[in-house]
Design a protein around this motif. Structure first.
Motif, PDB file in Angstrom:
ATOM      1  N   CYS A   8      43.733  36.972  33.109  1.00  0.00           N
ATOM      2  CA  CYS A   8      42.784  37.435  32.105  1.00  0.00           C
ATOM      3  C   CYS A   8      42.817  36.490  30.903  1.00  0.00           C
ATOM      4  N   CYS A  11      43.825  39.050  27.575  1.00  0.00           N
ATOM      5  CA  CYS A  11      45.171  39.592  27.347  1.00  0.00           C
ATOM      6  C   CYS A  11      46.234  38.848  28.149  1.00  0.00           C
ATOM      7  N   HIS A  13      46.889  38.883  31.180  1.00  0.00           N
ATOM      8  CA  HIS A  13      47.453  39.637  32.295  1.00  0.00           C
ATOM      9  C   HIS A  13      47.132  38.891  33.599  1.00  0.00           C
ATOM     10  N   CYS A  30      39.716  42.378  34.680  1.00  0.00           N
ATOM     11  CA  CYS A  30      41.129  42.581  34.365  1.00  0.00           C
ATOM     12  C   CYS A  30      41.472  44.070  34.479  1.00  0.00           C
ATOM     13  N   SER A  32      43.933  45.447  33.301  1.00  0.00           N
ATOM     14  CA  SER A  32      44.635  45.873  32.090  1.00  0.00           C
ATOM     15  C   SER A  32      43.678  46.222  30.957  1.00  0.00           C
ATOM     16  N   CYS A  33      42.742  45.288  30.671  1.00  0.00           N
ATOM     17  CA  CYS A  33      41.835  45.529  29.543  1.00  0.00           C
ATOM     18  C   CYS A  33      40.383  45.662  29.976  1.00  0.00           C
ATOM     19  N   THR A  35      38.150  43.362  30.892  1.00  0.00           N
ATOM     20  CA  THR A  35      37.207  42.273  30.673  1.00  0.00           C
ATOM     21  C   THR A  35      36.994  41.473  31.958  1.00  0.00           C
TER      22      THR A  35
HETATM   23 ZN   LIG Z   1      42.954  41.630  30.235  1.00  0.00          ZN
END
Ligand SMILES: [Zn+2]
Length: 75
Positions: A8, A11, A13, A30, A32-33, A35
């Motif tokens: 990512c 972030c 990740h 991603c 995690s976030c 995007t």
């Molecule tokens: Zn991310």
């Protein structure tokens, strides 16, 4: 190998995604976030199997991202 590693850009990740089609690749986000600003990582295994030793793995394709000058890069 349809399994690709992505990182990512927001972030940082790192995650793996199973990419079997152009649609799936474009849909990679991603976990995690959320995007979609992710960059595909070139694995050591792929670099070794696809490129001869004389060819620098740092040389990307015309798109500058896919790493395969002969590939149908859609990036
Ligand atoms: Zn991310």
């Amino acid at each position: 190998m349809p399994l690709h590693e992505f990182q990512c850009q927001a972030c940082e990740h790192v995650f793996d995604e199973l990419i079997r089609s152009e649609q799936e690749r474009r849909a990679v986000a991603c976990p995690s976030c959320g995007t979609k600003d992710v960059a595909r990582q070139v694995s050591v295994f792929a670099a070794r199997s696809e490129a001869p030793a004389a060819k620098a793995p740092a040389q990307p394709g015309g798109c500058g991202r896919c790493g395969d000058p002969a590939g149908p890069c859609g990036w």
